[in-house]
Design an enzyme around this catalytic site. Sequence first.
Site, short mmCIF file in Angstrom:
data_model
loop_
_atom_site.label_atom_id
_atom_site.label_comp_id
_atom_site.label_asym_id
_atom_site.label_seq_id
_atom_site.Cartn_x
_atom_site.Cartn_y
_atom_site.Cartn_z
CG ASN A 129 14.84 -14.56 13.55
OD1 ASN A 129 14.38 -15.51 14.20
ND2 ASN A 129 16.05 -14.58 13.04
N GLY A 188 17.74 -18.72 19.47
CA GLY A 188 17.71 -17.32 19.90
C GLY A 188 19.12 -16.80 20.07
CB CYS A 197 20.75 -16.79 12.91
SG CYS A 197 19.84 -18.05 12.03
CD GLU A 199 16.56 -26.56 15.14
OE1 GLU A 199 16.48 -25.49 14.52
OE2 GLU A 199 15.95 -26.77 16.21
P1 NAP Z 1 16.33 -13.94 22.35
O1 NAP Z 1 16.16 -12.63 22.98
O2 NAP Z 1 17.42 -14.81 22.80
O3 NAP Z 1 14.92 -14.68 22.51
C1 NAP Z 1 14.68 -15.95 21.97
C2 NAP Z 1 13.59 -16.64 22.76
O4 NAP Z 1 14.04 -16.82 24.10
C3 NAP Z 1 12.30 -15.86 22.85
O5 NAP Z 1 11.22 -16.76 22.87
C4 NAP Z 1 12.43 -15.17 24.19
O6 NAP Z 1 11.18 -14.86 24.76
C5 NAP Z 1 13.10 -16.25 25.00
N1 NAP Z 1 13.84 -15.78 26.17
C6 NAP Z 1 14.46 -14.60 26.37
N2 NAP Z 1 15.04 -14.60 27.58
C7 NAP Z 1 14.78 -15.80 28.16
C8 NAP Z 1 15.13 -16.41 29.39
N3 NAP Z 1 15.87 -15.77 30.32
N4 NAP Z 1 14.68 -17.65 29.65
C9 NAP Z 1 13.95 -18.32 28.75
N5 NAP Z 1 13.59 -17.80 27.55
C10 NAP Z 1 14.02 -16.56 27.25
O7 NAP Z 1 16.51 -13.82 20.79
P2 NAP Z 1 15.62 -13.03 19.74
O8 NAP Z 1 15.96 -11.59 19.84
O9 NAP Z 1 14.18 -13.43 19.88
O10 NAP Z 1 16.11 -13.65 18.38
C11 NAP Z 1 17.21 -13.19 17.70
C12 NAP Z 1 18.41 -14.07 17.95
O11 NAP Z 1 18.12 -15.40 17.57
C13 NAP Z 1 19.59 -13.66 17.12
O12 NAP Z 1 20.76 -13.69 17.89
C14 NAP Z 1 19.64 -14.72 16.03
O13 NAP Z 1 20.90 -14.93 15.46
C15 NAP Z 1 19.16 -15.92 16.76
N6 NAP Z 1 18.66 -16.93 15.83
C16 NAP Z 1 19.41 -18.04 15.62
C17 NAP Z 1 18.99 -19.00 14.72
C18 NAP Z 1 19.80 -20.23 14.45
O14 NAP Z 1 19.27 -21.16 13.87
N7 NAP Z 1 21.06 -20.29 14.84
C19 NAP Z 1 17.79 -18.82 14.03
C20 NAP Z 1 17.04 -17.69 14.28
C21 NAP Z 1 17.50 -16.74 15.19
P3 NAP Z 1 10.55 -13.39 24.74
O15 NAP Z 1 11.12 -12.69 23.56
O16 NAP Z 1 9.12 -13.63 24.64
O17 NAP Z 1 10.96 -12.78 26.04
#
Ligand code: NAP
Length: 491
Positions: free
Chosen positions: A165, A242, A298, A472
């Site tokens: 995102n 994530g 997020c 961060e």
């Molecule tokens: P995600 O599905 O958890 O993926 C995040 C990252 O983790 C991606 O690089 C993904 O790779 C990788 N990943 C997925 N499954 C994995 C596994 N089993 N082992 C290792 N890596 C794995 O999240 P997203 O859909 O990309 O992002 C949205 C989420 O991020 C939302 O919940 C949002 O709130 C959160 N977020 C939080 C913050 C914060 O600062 N708190 C900031 C931004 C976003 P691939 O996609 O390449 O498979």
Amino acid sequence: MAVTEQSAHEQAVVDRVPKELYIDGQWRPGSGGETLSVEDPATGETLCEIADGQVEDARAALAAATDKQTDWGAHPPRERGEILRRAFEAVTERSDDLALLMTLEMGKPVAESQAEIAYAAEFLRWFSEEAVRIDGRYSVAPTGQGRVLVMRQAVGPCVFITPWNFPMAMGTRKIAPAVAAGCTMVIKPAQQTPLSMLALAQILEEAGLPGGVLNLVTASSSGSVMEPIIRDPRTRKLSFTGSTEVGRKLIEQSAEQVLRVSMELGGNAPFLVFEDADLDAAVEGAMIAKMRNIGEACTAANRFHVARGVAGEFAQRMAERMGELKVGRGTEEDVQVGPLIDADQRQKVSELVSDAVDRGAKVLVGAEPVGGRGYFYRPTVLDRVPGDARVLKEEIFGPVAPVAAFTSEADAIAAANDTEFGLVAYVYTRDLNRALRVIEGLETGMVGLNQGMVSNASAPFGGVKQSGFGREGGKEGIHEYLETKYVAINL
Ligand code: NAP
């Protein structure tokens, strides 16, 4: 620009990005020779192919990071800072192309990509300044005999995993403090938006970051490629941004080597508007808190809890503003709302809206996908949303604003805290005493008081409860990458 000229320019911007893995200072294909496709979410078309890394590549990346650690940890802090400063300047100078690239892979309007590039660059600048401020302390022990020396040292090789995102800022929030502290790293961006991170790695290389300090692996099988290096004893830290669901799994994997862990996870931000609030300012702030990044943040306001006396008016005014927003491909002029990242995300948003409507919420505007190519969804306002609606409980990640009324300050705080998440909350009131009372009662890591955005490189960003742990940015950010060593001195 004519359409053909524009698409030629878009292609040129994509073509300039390296498409390989970056390991030990070398750009190289994945060991399996496979590639993965990167898609434009506004059209569903493939932008390009990039290397699809395998477990062997991740291991090679960790080996490079491990080999370089001692050297890099001893590198003069001023030089580490100057590399970051040069990278800040290069990112800023190239922000037009980097913003276009980001819009192509992620979908947000170019103006928003520009804002993210500026935000991402700020972490490079902030930590270029922090690199030379790592300190310790020396004190006389209470007995007067011994001395206490406290020193800080780089944690060691880190593994970073970032989401789609904010394709660049979620990287610089980790890379910059790690470089400043003297840590080496392996980073894996999300497969849907790897191009911004590849461009950043190239910029850091040009800025003089020695080979092996930052190693970048792109992969379609994130779990199987990353798990072995998270469980590898050479890794000392994992920083993940994530979803909470994936974060939980990674915390479990990190337990094997008892890694230092930073987790920036999901959110479900409440936006509270009290009767005494400046309603113009609240609507303005609400639009920012809701619509930044198409609602795919997020920190996005997930639910609007508004004092009963002003809830109707607030919802109507939000509906007017949301209805006026121009939806379209982020590269087009004046577009304010781009596509969602993929079909699944759009489907999830549709389901949350239908569930709320089935339970009695009133649609004031939107509540439907946009037909044709891409994954567009109309900006939506739902009024009188009942407390059991899923849209109030789950992270929406889309342009949907549910409004619910509250009757007392205590109810507002209880509603705000009625979630497993605790990243950020927004509070609108002109009463200072109330503001402080409410803020003290909120279970979140951050609060926006009369403002709809909290992100700021000089401030500690992070959550409590299931939004994660660690911070961060700010003075706190570098401490995630430093260990404290205490030396007891016998004089
Ligand atoms: P995600 O599905 O958890 O993926 C995040 C990252 O983790 C991606 O690089 C993904 O790779 C990788 N990943 C997925 N499954 C994995 C596994 N089993 N082992 C290792 N890596 C794995 O999240 P997203 O859909 O990309 O992002 C949205 C989420 O991020 C939302 O919940 C949002 O709130 C959160 N977020 C939080 C913050 C914060 O600062 N708190 C900031 C931004 C976003 P691939 O996609 O390449 O498979």
